[in-house]
Design a protein around this motif. Structure first.
Motif, mmCIF file in Angstrom:
data_model
loop_
_atom_site.group_PDB
_atom_site.id
_atom_site.type_symbol
_atom_site.label_atom_id
_atom_site.label_comp_id
_atom_site.label_asym_id
_atom_site.label_seq_id
_atom_site.Cartn_x
_atom_site.Cartn_y
_atom_site.Cartn_z
ATOM 1 N N GLU A 255 52.412 48.526 98.677
ATOM 2 C CA GLU A 255 53.745 48.858 99.174
ATOM 3 C C GLU A 255 54.198 47.888 100.265
ATOM 4 O O GLU A 255 55.409 47.667 100.449
ATOM 5 N N GLN A 325 53.626 57.138 95.398
ATOM 6 C CA GLN A 325 52.494 56.726 96.218
ATOM 7 C C GLN A 325 51.658 57.942 96.605
ATOM 8 O O GLN A 325 52.152 58.912 97.170
ATOM 9 N N LEU A 453 48.915 54.182 93.477
ATOM 10 C CA LEU A 453 50.341 54.033 93.199
ATOM 11 C C LEU A 453 50.576 54.211 91.704
ATOM 12 O O LEU A 453 49.960 53.531 90.885
#
Length: 471
Positions: A255, A325, A453
């Protein structure tokens, strides 16, 4: 009239003979050119990463070593990581003869005595210098990759033997697994995120990053393997951004890389609009926050609905791309025994204006997204599961950018077909709630326990451009 024709034929014959003589001289010069596999007396070979001097220092990979015609000096033909803007249009040609291939302005011929091994990847000082191993995958070869500003190759929709095996995927190097796995999961077999490359970039560094990404993705889809030096170029450019330092050498999270790419480089509109009691925000990710229970193995569908209901959250509009996430499922961050990534995510009940079944068009699947990829982490190493053929396919592959290490410098990537294991243990008749995770097949255990993820897309909506107005 006949004499004029004879004169003309004589001139043509003379020019032909002169051209043949000139070509013979060129061929003779080429034959006399000394070519080496390595620099005599120095620890660099064809394929070595080197520093080329200059201010700032230039880095590149040696593509050719030898003596040019008319000279006894040993020189190296180098493909640079970044172009020399004010240089001649050098692409590996010298004196009309091609010695190696590279992109225009990325090539140069240098005396070998100004070269030294790339210190970014050298051994600690004091240790005995050794000959640098040659990359088993060779240097990144740009030949055959289109040079168009926005050209991107279409992904393959059917998996065959060329996609799996050792030396397939993106080659990992020096803490790059977060980047390798993310790029593979988003781009290897799906065009759901290809719109990113259509964005106009307002600055030169951003354009270089976009170009490096395009080269990696195109090479991955074309040859199914990308040597690590291509990723080094990308990481070097990413590190120039002030928002996030350490991307060139440090281990990061997916991320962190994607936020930098989406927000500060490509200037992409958020994938979704989330309405909370405190207001409405554009988001690229949904971070799941739910009460932990180490005895459960819930699905991603269950966790999403649970969090949205408990926190009074809704989607303002049904998104076409969703990055979900999860908490890190390691020994220190374990919230559940594991999580099952739902193959289909129904988000319609958590969207604004949801109408109960019975008073709506039940044939409308706009609110359903399909699972494309699962990026996992165990300790500090990221790997990826993804679906060849896109989100609607039944096949699965497992990608590890550092599956094997043949020497002290290089890793070998590997792509493994894991369709049978996942379809039997996760999406078949097996009841994982009754299983002990340590007894599961290794890849099944990583898929369920180490999820970090999840990538979901609505491929049909993307195909027809049904993004609508997010605001």
């Amino acid at each position: 009239m006949m004499s004029q024709v004879e004169t003309l034929e004589g001139k043509i014959k003379k020019l032909t003979d002169e051209l043949a003589t000139e070509r013979g001289a060129v061929k003779a010069a080429v034959r006399k050119t000394h070519v080496y596999e390595e620099v005599p007396g120095r620890h660099v070979t064809i394929g070595s990463m080197v520093e080329c001097g200059g201010n700032p220092t230039h880095y590149g990979v040696i593509k050719w070593i030898g003596c040019l015609p008319g000279s006894t000096a040993t020189v190296a033909g180098v493909e640079l990581e970044v172009p020399i803007i004010d240089s001649v249009n050098n692409d590996g040609v010298f004196g009309g003869i091609r010695y190696y291939h590279c992109r225009p302005r990325y090539g140069c011929f240098l005396n070998v005595f100004v070269l030294r091994p790339d210190m970014r990847f050298s051994e600690p000082q004091g240790e005995k210098a050794t000959k640098q191993p040659v990359n088993p995958l060779g240097p990144f070869d740009w030949d055959g990759t289109a040079e168009g500003e926005n050209f991107i190759m279409a992904p393959v929709k059917v998996m065959d033997g060329v996609h799996t095996g050792l030396k397939k995927g993106i080659q990992g190097h020096h803490n790059s697994s977060y980047l390798d796995s993310t790029l593979y999961g988003l781009f290897a077999f799906s065009d759901a995120f290809d719109h990113l490359f259509m964005e106009l970039i307002p600055n030169e560094t951003g354009r270089l990053i976009k170009r490096a990404l395009l080269m990696i993705v195109n090479k991955l889809r074309w040859k199914h393997v990308v040597p690590f030096d291509a990723v080094i170029v990308l990481r070097k450019e990413l590190d120039k951004f002030q928002q996030e330092k350490g991307l060139e050498s440090e281990e990061k999270d997916p991320e962190e890389f994607l936020n930098l790419l989406f927000k500060h480089i490509l200037y992409v509109e958020p994938f979704m609009k989330i309405r909370r009691p405190s207001g409405t925000d554009g988001e690229f990710f949904i971070q799941l926050f739910v009460d932990p229970d180490e005895n459960l193995i819930p699905s991603s569908q269950h966790l999403l609905w649970k969090m949205f209901k408990e926190q009074t959250i809704t989607f303002k509009k049904q998104p076409l791309r969703l990055l979900l996430q999860l908490p890190r499922y390691g020994k220190q961050f374990k919230s559940f025994r594991g999580v099952i990534p739902s193959l289909e995510l129904n988000i319609e009940p958590v969207c604004d204006g949801y109408v109960e079944a019975g008073s709506r068009d039940v044939g409308n699947d706009v609110g359903r997204l399909q699972l494309l990829s699962v990026i996992c982490i165990e300790t500090s190493h990221y790997v990826c599961f993804t679906k060849p053929g896109g989100s609607g396919a039944d096949e699965w592959v497992f990608f590890d950018s550092m599956a094997e290490r043949p020497d002290d410098i290089h890793n070998l990537p590997e792509v493994t077909n894991c369709t049978a294991e996942l379809n039997e243990w996760v999406y078949g008749k097996k009841d994982l709630a009754r299983c002990t995770l340590k007894d599961l097949p290794a890849l099944v255990r990583r898929f369920v326990k180490d999820g970090y993820l999840y990538v979901y897309v609505n491929q049909e909506g993307i195909m027809y451009g049904d993004d609508g107005d997010m605001y």
